[in-house]
Structure formats: structure tokens, C-alpha cells
Design a protein around this motif. Structure first.
Motif, PDB file in Angstrom:
ATOM      1  N   VAL A 102      10.588   1.974 -12.490  1.00 19.43           N
ATOM      2  CA  VAL A 102      10.526   0.853 -11.544  1.00 19.43           C
ATOM      3  C   VAL A 102      11.481   1.111 -10.376  1.00 19.43           C
ATOM      4  CG1 VAL A 102      10.942  -1.624 -11.271  1.00 19.43           C
ATOM      5  CG2 VAL A 102       9.826  -0.773 -13.339  1.00 19.43           C
ATOM      6  N   PHE A 103      12.653   1.706 -10.669  1.00 18.93           N
ATOM      7  CA  PHE A 103      13.636   2.009  -9.627  1.00 18.93           C
ATOM      8  C   PHE A 103      13.056   2.986  -8.602  1.00 18.93           C
ATOM      9  CE2 PHE A 103      17.217   4.778  -8.211  1.00 18.93           C
ATOM     10  CZ  PHE A 103      17.867   3.838  -7.422  1.00 18.93           C
ATOM     11  N   ILE A 104      12.395   4.054  -9.106  1.00 18.90           N
ATOM     12  CA  ILE A 104      11.780   5.046  -8.200  1.00 18.90           C
ATOM     13  C   ILE A 104      10.756   4.355  -7.296  1.00 18.90           C
ATOM     14  CG2 ILE A 104      10.239   7.066  -8.085  1.00 18.90           C
ATOM     15  CD1 ILE A 104      11.607   8.028 -10.708  1.00 18.90           C
ATOM     16  N   MET A 105       9.979   3.425  -7.896  1.00 16.16           N
ATOM     17  CA  MET A 105       8.982   2.694  -7.109  1.00 16.16           C
ATOM     18  C   MET A 105       9.661   1.882  -5.997  1.00 16.16           C
ATOM     19  SD  MET A 105       6.291  -0.173  -8.445  1.00 16.16           S
ATOM     20  CE  MET A 105       7.460  -1.485  -8.708  1.00 16.16           C
ATOM     21  N   LEU A 106      10.764   1.199  -6.341  1.00 22.26           N
ATOM     22  CA  LEU A 106      11.429   0.317  -5.368  1.00 22.26           C
ATOM     23  C   LEU A 106      12.157   1.089  -4.263  1.00 22.26           C
ATOM     24  CD1 LEU A 106      12.744  -2.456  -7.800  1.00 22.26           C
ATOM     25  CD2 LEU A 106      10.757  -2.551  -6.286  1.00 22.26           C
ATOM     26  N   ILE A 107      12.549   2.355  -4.543  1.00 19.96           N
ATOM     27  CA  ILE A 107      13.165   3.184  -3.483  1.00 19.96           C
ATOM     28  C   ILE A 107      12.204   3.281  -2.297  1.00 19.96           C
ATOM     29  CG2 ILE A 107      13.875   5.543  -2.873  1.00 19.96           C
ATOM     30  CD1 ILE A 107      14.757   5.942  -5.732  1.00 19.96           C
ATOM     31  N   GLY A 134       0.840  -1.204   0.000  1.00 18.73           N
ATOM     32  CA  GLY A 134       0.000   0.000   0.000  1.00 18.73           C
ATOM     33  C   GLY A 134       0.872   1.250   0.000  1.00 18.73           C
ATOM     34  N   PHE A 135       1.919   1.223   0.831  1.00 16.55           N
ATOM     35  CA  PHE A 135       2.829   2.370   0.887  1.00 16.55           C
ATOM     36  C   PHE A 135       3.564   2.553  -0.442  1.00 16.55           C
ATOM     37  CE2 PHE A 135       7.074   4.131   1.451  1.00 16.55           C
ATOM     38  CZ  PHE A 135       6.761   5.366   1.997  1.00 16.55           C
ATOM     39  N   ILE A 142      12.458   3.431   2.256  1.00 13.62           N
ATOM     40  CA  ILE A 142      11.793   4.581   2.892  1.00 13.62           C
ATOM     41  C   ILE A 142      10.714   4.095   3.863  1.00 13.62           C
ATOM     42  CG2 ILE A 142      10.282   6.580   2.470  1.00 13.62           C
ATOM     43  CD1 ILE A 142      11.798   7.033  -0.122  1.00 13.62           C
ATOM     44  N   TYR A 143       9.976   3.057   3.440  1.00 18.75           N
ATOM     45  CA  TYR A 143       8.915   2.505   4.299  1.00 18.75           C
ATOM     46  C   TYR A 143       9.496   2.031   5.630  1.00 18.75           C
ATOM     47  CZ  TYR A 143       5.382  -0.783   6.031  1.00 18.75           C
ATOM     48  OH  TYR A 143       4.469  -1.453   6.812  1.00 18.75           O
ATOM     49  N   TYR A 144      10.588   1.263   5.566  1.00 20.73           N
ATOM     50  CA  TYR A 144      11.150   0.708   6.800  1.00 20.73           C
ATOM     51  C   TYR A 144      11.835   1.783   7.647  1.00 20.73           C
ATOM     52  CZ  TYR A 144       9.812  -3.911   5.338  1.00 20.73           C
ATOM     53  OH  TYR A 144       9.072  -4.994   4.980  1.00 20.73           O
ATOM     54  N   GLY A 191      -0.981   6.514   8.980  1.00 19.81           N
ATOM     55  CA  GLY A 191       0.385   6.715   9.462  1.00 19.81           C
ATOM     56  C   GLY A 191       1.445   6.450   8.410  1.00 19.81           C
ATOM     57  N   LEU A 192       1.097   6.535   7.125  1.00 19.20           N
ATOM     58  CA  LEU A 192       2.062   6.246   6.056  1.00 19.20           C
ATOM     59  C   LEU A 192       2.428   7.485   5.238  1.00 19.20           C
ATOM     60  CD1 LEU A 192       0.654   2.860   4.648  1.00 19.20           C
ATOM     61  CD2 LEU A 192       2.530   3.191   6.243  1.00 19.20           C
ATOM     62  N   PHE A 193       2.053   8.667   5.708  1.00 14.63           N
ATOM     63  CA  PHE A 193       2.395   9.902   4.998  1.00 14.63           C
ATOM     64  C   PHE A 193       2.492  10.996   6.051  1.00 14.63           C
ATOM     65  CE2 PHE A 193       1.635  13.393   1.854  1.00 14.63           C
ATOM     66  CZ  PHE A 193       2.547  12.995   0.890  1.00 14.63           C
ATOM     67  N   PHE A 194       3.003  12.179   5.668  1.00 13.46           N
ATOM     68  CA  PHE A 194       3.133  13.268   6.638  1.00 13.46           C
ATOM     69  C   PHE A 194       1.837  13.465   7.415  1.00 13.46           C
ATOM     70  CE2 PHE A 194       5.982  14.402   3.091  1.00 13.46           C
ATOM     71  CZ  PHE A 194       7.187  14.387   3.780  1.00 13.46           C
ATOM     72  N   LYS A 195       1.983  13.575   8.725  1.00  8.37           N
ATOM     73  CA  LYS A 195       0.818  13.637   9.599  1.00  8.37           C
ATOM     74  C   LYS A 195      -0.122  14.796   9.238  1.00  8.37           C
ATOM     75  CE  LYS A 195      -0.286  13.060  14.417  1.00  8.37           C
ATOM     76  NZ  LYS A 195      -0.573  11.844  14.927  1.00  8.37           N
TER      77      LYS A 195
END
Length: 468
Positions: free
Chosen positions: A451-456, A92-93, A460-462, A345-349
Motif C-alpha cells: 500500500v505504501f508503494i502505491m501511495l508514493i 488513473g496514474f 510523484i504524480y504532482y 502524458g502520465l508516463f515517459f513520452k
């Protein structure tokens, strides 16, 4: 939450508004431009129309498949919610991250730049050639400034409440549909039988144009497959953003019925308009002229052939209205995704708050800032490739999500079931995977970057998760 802030969205949009949002977000500048490159790739009338029919077919299949998900989760955030429910927070993120980094903002930037490109026909000082500032390799043109001003203006209108943006969207989209139909009808009236006969003489002889020598080379086998996938980038880019209506489900009356219906009606209307427009091009413009139209502006050439010199101005006005309405729809719907992500909780508050007008204003301005920054890169030809591959990957995941959720939530209420399940959704997945593989093979640099931008998004998620 502060006292004066409304806790939830107002349901102010009906079926007509939903359908106009789908149509208005889909028809931007693509249909007026991309057929030129498609003819250079494939070189025949039959293949050109076949690509548009294929695009229309898979777009409508995808839209009616989304109907099941939109009826299950009739709330703001749409596609992001479906992906999160099917695959969990990480995927989702990744979708939300790609959506903010490239998909929505990249499309807003590309459409904004198209607006200023055609505005230059009416007022030449705002063209890309008018460089206002230079620093090393960086050049700032008047066109980039105009596109940024339109994005800021539309973000402001949207921050004042959904009612204003709804009225603007419906009025501009009705004008847009009427003017495109007008162009198609006048085109058929002005059709020349010799142009039509010549264009269809070798309808299925595939050939590609060597732009350096200006000569046509016959293609078949692998070369034909790669030409088809390159051509499909254009028609698919013209047919994305229909899922925007799912993002705004929290503001639609009777969303369980109206979101799915808006998706079906909107994609069907647009697919028919696109196929008719291309048939009209073939009736008034010789294939060679479609392939070599200046700056790919095939609609301008068609309009000049139909209306004479004033044709250029007619098309410039149509495209300005079209791109303005398109960006209004994209800006309105995109902000709802960041709002819903922030709630999880997955984007700026700050994006999780609504303002006094019941709209996520902070999310609107964050989107406005990044889309404006992308306008400055000026490389929106590359942006199209970035956008198309990521959009397709998430369409595939979302539609596969129908299969996942039928296993995961067998007893959930499904007021509407995907049409032709499991055959049609599976067919869509197979066609879309084939197109993605062909794109990565034929355009590894731009699509690879996408695809690279997506995988970055994964690190960031972790990184952000550990801070929670």
C-alpha cells in the motif's frame, strides 16, 4: 510521429486468442504450489476446496462485471482507462504507477523465478543454490540469471509484432490446458480410496500447522478468519491477471463483444481447472504430505504418487511451459498500459510510440528492465503479498467504477451490462474489502509496504504534473 511508424494497433486477435490470453496469463505456477500453504493455514479438505470455490466465484463475478466497462471503452489500456474515466487522472496514474512498480513487473518476476526453480529439476546447475556472484548481502544465483534471460527473450519476441506472440500464447496455452487436464485425469484414475477417505474424515475441522513443532492446533473465531485470509493470498494470486485481455482491446477484433466473452470464458475455465486440480490432490496425497511438501511443490508430490519417479520431470516440464506462456501473456499486455498512459502524458513520452511492427517496443523494454531488477531482489514470497493487496484494491475501485460511470455517463452506449447488477458487483466489493482488511491485519509488514508503494505515486504524480 515519424513517417514509417504506424499510428495504431492492428486488430489481429479473435475470441479464441482472447480466451487463451486470459487462461494463459492466469495459470502460472500458483496452482502447482500454493495449496501446500493453504493446507498449513486451514488444515482440512473442506476448507481448502471452499477457498478455491470462493476464489473462483468472486473471480468470475469480477470478470463479468468488467464486461460492461470493456464494451464501453474498447481500446488499449483496459483497466487503466476504466479507472481514469471513473475517477480522473490522479487515480488513473496511481493504478498505472502501481502496475509498473509492483503489479505487472512483480508478477513477471515471480513467474520468471518459478520457471527457473523447476528448470533446475531438468538441469541442476541452474538452481537457486548455485551462487555465481556475492557482494555483501547480495547474492546472484544461476536461477535469477535464467529468469532474467526468459524475460528478455519474451520481450524481444513481443517487440517483433503481436502475431508471433499470439501464436506462441495460443499454442503454449493449449498444451498447458491439455497437460493439466491429463494430470487431473491420471490423478483420478490413480486415486486411493484410503487417502481420499482419510482426507475427508474431518472435512470441516479447521486447524493450523505449527511448522516448528510439526503439530496441528485447532483454530476458530479470529484465528480462523486470519487463517482464511492468509490461505486466500495463494488462491487469489493464482487467479489474477485475467484483466490482461482488456489492456490489449485495441488489437482484438469486435472488442465490444469479444473482450467481455473472453473474460467470462477464460475465468470460468481456469476456476474449474483449479477446483478439479485440488480435488485431485486430495485424492492422491494425504493432507499431512500436502502441508509438508518440499518447497511447497504439492504438484510434484502428487505427480510422484501418480507416475512414480518420472513424475517430477513431468511436472517440471509442465510448469516450465505454463510459466513461460504466463509470462508471455503478462509481458504482451502490460506494455499496452504504459503506452496508453504515455498517450495521456502520465508516463515517459517514449512509451507512447509504436514501432514498425505496431507494438509499443520502448514500453516493453522499460517493463523488461524493471521486472529483471525485481528478479534480483529474490524475495518473491513477499512480492506475492505486495501484489495481491494492490491488485484487490484496484479490482474493487474498477468494479465500483461501474456504479460511478452509470451516474456520470448515464447515456453512454453500453452494448453489454454487468451481470447481476447491482447485487453481484456489490457482493464482490464487500468480499474483496473484507479480504483486504484481513490481509492488512494479518500481514501488516508486506501488505503495508504494498500500500505504501502505491501511495508514493501521489507525490510523484504532482511532481511530474508540475513539469508539464
Amino acid at each position: 510521429m515519424e513517417e514509417n511508424k504506424p499510428e495504431e494497433f492492428k486488430r489481429e486477435l479473435g475470441l479464441l486468442d482472447g480466451t487463451m490470453l486470459v487462461v494463459g496469463s492466469m495459470i502460472g505456477s500458483g496452482i502447482f504450489i500454493v495449496s501446500s500453504d493453504m493446507v498449513r493455514q486451514l488444515g482440512s479438505a473442506g476448507w481448502l476446496i471452499a477457498m478455491w470455490v470462493l476464489t473462483g466465484f468472486i473471480t468470475v463475478i469480477a470478470a463479468v462485471s468488467y464486461g460492461e466497462l470493456s464494451a464501453m471503452f474498447p481500446k488499449a489500456g483496459g483497466q487503466y482507462v476504466y479507472i481514469k474515466e471513473a475517477y480522473g487522472k490522479l487515480i488513473g496514474f496511481l493504478y498505472g504507477w502501481s502496475f509498473f512498480a509492483v503489479i505487472q513487473t512483480g508478477t513477471i518476476a515471480a513467474v520468471g523465478v518459478a520457471f527457473s526453480k523447476f528448470a533446475a529439476y531438468l538441469y541442476s546447475p541452474v538452481s537457486e543454490k548455485n551462487i555465481i556472484y556475492e557482494l555483501g548481502d547480495f547474492k546472484l544465483s544461476a536461477a535469477q540469471i535464467v529468469s532474467i534471460i526468459t524475460i528478455i527473450l519474451l520481450s524481444y519476441i513481443n517487440s517483433r509484432g503481436v502475431k508471433n506472440s499470439k501464436i506462441l500464447q495460443t499454442v503454449l496455452t493449449v498444451i498447458k490446458i491439455a497437460s493439466i487436464f491429463g494430470l487431473i485425469i491420471f490423478g483420478f484414475v490413480a486415486a486411493k480410496s484410503e487417502v481420499w477417505d482419510a482426507n475427508w474424515a474431518n472435512a470441516w475441522t479447521s486447524q493450523s500447522l505449527n511448522t516448528d513443532t510439526g503439530s496441528w492446533l485447532p483454530i476458530s473465531g479470529v484465528a480462523l478468519i486470519s487463517a482464511m485470509s492468509a490461505a486466500l493470498v495463494g488462491s487469489l494470486f493464482s487467479s489474477v491477471a485475467w484483466e490482461g485481455v482488456t489492456f490489449i482491446a485495441g488489437e482484438i477484433k469486435n472488442p465490444k463483444r469479444n473482450v467481455g466473452l473472453s473474460l467470462f470464458l477464460g475465468t470460468l475455465i481456469v476456476s474449474c481447472i483449479y477446483i478439479l486440480a485440488n480435488v485431485m490432490y486430495l485424492a492422491v496425497v494425504p493432507l499431512q504430505d500436502i502441508a509438508t511438501a518440499e518447497s511447497d511443490r504439492v504438484a510434484v508430490v502428487a505427480s510422484q504418487n501418480i507416475f512414480g519417479n518420472i513424475g517430477t520431470l513431468i511436472i517440471a516440464l509442465m510448469i516450465m511451459i505454463s510459466t513461460f506462456a504466463c509470462n508471455n501473456g503478462l509481458i504482451m499486455t502490460g506494455a499496452r498500459v504504459y503506452y496508453t498512459m504515455a498517450q495521456d502524458g502520465l508516463f515517459f513520452k517514449k512509451a507512447s510510440h509504436l514501432n514498425k511492427a505496431s507494438v509499443p517496443a520502448w514500453a516493453l523494454w522499460a517493463q523488461c528492465f524493471w521486472a529483471s531488477a525485481l528478479c534480483l531482489t529474490g524475495k518473491y514470497g513477499d512480492l506475492l503479498d505486495f501484489v495481491v493487496i494492490i491488485v484487490l484494491i484496484f479490482y474493487i475501485l474498477t468494479i465500483y467504477g461501474i456504479f460511478v460511470l452509470r451516474k456520470k455517463m448515464p447515456d453512454a452506449e453500453r452494448p453489454y451490462r454487468a451481470f447481476g447488477y447491482p447485487f453481484l458487483p456489490a457482493l464482490y466489493i464487500l468480499i474483496a474489502i473484507a479480504i483486504c482488511i484481513a490481509l492488512l491485519y494479518t500481514k501488516p509488514s508486506t501488505c503495508g509496504w504494498g500500500v505504501f508503494i502505491m501511495l508514493i505515486g501521489i507525490p510523484i504524480y504532482y511532481l511530474t504534473k508540475s513539469k508539464e
